[in-house]
Design a protein around this motif. Sequence first.
Motif, PDB file in Angstrom:
ATOM      1  N   GLY A  71       0.824  -1.200   0.000  1.00 15.63           N
ATOM      2  CA  GLY A  71       0.000   0.000   0.000  1.00 15.63           C
ATOM      3  C   GLY A  71       0.857   1.248   0.000  1.00 15.63           C
ATOM      4  N   HIS A  72       0.453   2.239   0.798  1.00 16.38           N
ATOM      5  CA  HIS A  72       1.166   3.512   0.824  1.00 16.38           C
ATOM      6  C   HIS A  72       2.070   3.557   2.057  1.00 16.38           C
ATOM      7  CE1 HIS A  72      -1.062   4.889  -2.645  1.00 16.38           C
ATOM      8  NE2 HIS A  72      -2.182   4.527  -2.056  1.00 16.38           N
ATOM      9  N   ILE A  73       1.540   4.007   3.188  1.00 13.95           N
ATOM     10  CA  ILE A  73       2.386   4.101   4.382  1.00 13.95           C
ATOM     11  C   ILE A  73       2.560   2.729   5.021  1.00 13.95           C
ATOM     12  CG2 ILE A  73       2.577   5.103   6.690  1.00 13.95           C
ATOM     13  CD1 ILE A  73       1.246   7.614   5.616  1.00 13.95           C
ATOM     14  N   GLY A  74       1.463   2.023   5.276  1.00 14.35           N
ATOM     15  CA  GLY A  74       1.546   0.657   5.765  1.00 14.35           C
ATOM     16  C   GLY A  74       2.218   0.514   7.117  1.00 14.35           C
ATOM     17  N   PHE A  75       1.713   1.212   8.159  1.00  9.13           N
ATOM     18  CA  PHE A  75       2.351   1.166   9.468  1.00  9.13           C
ATOM     19  C   PHE A  75       2.277  -0.216  10.111  1.00  9.13           C
ATOM     20  CE2 PHE A  75       3.159   5.688  10.116  1.00  9.13           C
ATOM     21  CZ  PHE A  75       4.228   5.623  10.998  1.00  9.13           C
ATOM     22  N   LEU A  76       1.234  -0.980   9.810  1.00  9.68           N
ATOM     23  CA  LEU A  76       1.102  -2.293  10.422  1.00  9.68           C
ATOM     24  C   LEU A  76       1.970  -3.343   9.746  1.00  9.68           C
ATOM     25  CD1 LEU A  76      -2.776  -2.418  10.999  1.00  9.68           C
ATOM     26  CD2 LEU A  76      -1.006  -2.242  12.745  1.00  9.68           C
ATOM     27  N   ALA A  77       2.417  -3.050   8.535  1.00  6.96           N
ATOM     28  CA  ALA A  77       3.209  -4.027   7.786  1.00  6.96           C
ATOM     29  C   ALA A  77       4.617  -4.132   8.352  1.00  6.96           C
ATOM     30  CB  ALA A  77       3.264  -3.653   6.310  1.00  6.96           C
ATOM     31  N   GLU A  78       5.161  -5.338   8.304  1.00  4.43           N
ATOM     32  CA  GLU A  78       6.502  -5.587   8.821  1.00  4.43           C
ATOM     33  C   GLU A  78       7.574  -5.424   7.755  1.00  4.43           C
ATOM     34  OE1 GLU A  78       9.399  -6.738  11.698  1.00  4.43           O
ATOM     35  OE2 GLU A  78       7.403  -5.857  11.772  1.00  4.43           O
ATOM     36  N   GLU A 124       2.429  -8.597  20.980  1.00  2.51           N
ATOM     37  CA  GLU A 124       1.010  -8.358  21.222  1.00  2.51           C
ATOM     38  C   GLU A 124       0.731  -6.862  21.286  1.00  2.51           C
ATOM     39  OE1 GLU A 124      -0.374 -10.502  24.641  1.00  2.51           O
ATOM     40  OE2 GLU A 124      -0.467 -12.396  23.523  1.00  2.51           O
ATOM     41  N   ARG A 125      -0.299  -6.447  20.566  1.00  2.00           N
ATOM     42  CA  ARG A 125      -0.719  -5.041  20.564  1.00  2.00           C
ATOM     43  C   ARG A 125      -2.109  -4.911  21.181  1.00  2.00           C
ATOM     44  NH1 ARG A 125       1.630  -1.770  16.473  1.00  2.00           N
ATOM     45  NH2 ARG A 125       3.823  -2.354  16.236  1.00  2.00           N
ATOM     46  N   MET A 126      -2.293  -3.828  21.908  1.00  2.00           N
ATOM     47  CA  MET A 126      -3.596  -3.529  22.499  1.00  2.00           C
ATOM     48  C   MET A 126      -4.678  -3.411  21.439  1.00  2.00           C
ATOM     49  SD  MET A 126      -2.898  -0.554  25.346  1.00  2.00           S
ATOM     50  CE  MET A 126      -4.667  -0.209  25.383  1.00  2.00           C
ATOM     51  N   THR A 127      -5.873  -3.819  21.805  1.00  2.00           N
ATOM     52  CA  THR A 127      -7.062  -3.557  21.002  1.00  2.00           C
ATOM     53  C   THR A 127      -8.071  -2.813  21.871  1.00  2.00           C
ATOM     54  OG1 THR A 127      -8.014  -5.708  21.584  1.00  2.00           O
ATOM     55  CG2 THR A 127      -6.724  -5.587  19.536  1.00  2.00           C
ATOM     56  N   ARG A 153      -1.947 -10.023  17.417  1.00  2.00           N
ATOM     57  CA  ARG A 153      -0.581 -10.541  17.474  1.00  2.00           C
ATOM     58  C   ARG A 153       0.110 -10.294  16.147  1.00  2.00           C
ATOM     59  NH1 ARG A 153      -4.025 -13.069  20.537  1.00  2.00           N
ATOM     60  NH2 ARG A 153      -3.384 -13.634  22.650  1.00  2.00           N
ATOM     61  N   LEU A 154       1.212  -9.582  16.193  1.00  2.00           N
ATOM     62  CA  LEU A 154       1.989  -9.271  15.005  1.00  2.00           C
ATOM     63  C   LEU A 154       3.324 -10.010  15.071  1.00  2.00           C
ATOM     64  CD1 LEU A 154       1.421  -5.404  14.745  1.00  2.00           C
ATOM     65  CD2 LEU A 154       0.106  -7.240  13.669  1.00  2.00           C
TER      66      LEU A 154
END
Length: 278
Positions: free
Chosen positions: A77-84, A106-109, A250-251
């Motif tokens: 995509g463009h910025i893609g902050f969640l992508a590794e 683990e990230r908060m939801t 979970r990432l």
Amino acid sequence: MSRSILLQVHPTRPEAQQAAELVANELRRQGIAPVHEDDLADHDVELAIVLGGDGTILRAAEVTRERRTPLVGVNLGHIGFLAESEVEEVADVVRRAVERDYVVEERMTLDVTVSRPDGTVERSWAINEASVEKDERARMIEVAIGIDGRGLSTFGCDGVVLATPTGSTAYAFSAGGPVVWPDVEAMLLVPTSAHALFARPLVVAPTSTMAVEVLARSFSGAQVWCDGRRRIDAPPGSHIEVVRGAEPVRLARLHTAPFTDRLVRKFDLPVSGWRGDS
């Protein structure tokens, strides 16, 4: 094949489809079954490789939510902050997945509850944010905000964004909220276009309860959007509560670089002149 990995692919990007074919072939060569969303019920997947942008990662989080499956995103995509990783690194992603060479973070939801004046209650969840938005373009909504059961302020606005640290670089950032490092335990409340003196972004404890009430006198009702994907109608008189989610996302992390580096890279921030410890 005893091992299986989910492939979540952007549905319309040709480059995503091409990359998915290469990934699937390599997984099969390594004795791992590539699984697609429609066949997920028949498999116990150990990981999800996501080819697309943040929206595709959010979709993968939806379909694997009950399975506690870690996600690794390859940004198309463009910025893609969640992508590794970026698309040119896809071969390394596959190799690391095959070797189980990754760390799960683990990230908060957020858990979201909308109580309407007619007594109906609807619940949802979010990784990035729950946004309370006006449902009429020409009119603002009148809201009251509260923290931990105490009223804090009342104002007219276009909406209110309630976000996780992960979501601080998404809608909350666009609305003027702070960037919060993802390992910080906190939640954010960010009013958008508020007609009030005290309408600054708030950072609260992860144990807090954030609340937004769409006042009965409001000029229009609202819609609550969870990650921009799941909508709940909130007519005047509705009460929206947001708390830390019971189930984290979970990432799978492949890189150990600090979040600062990711921020600089994604936003192309100028760092010339920085001397560090020299």
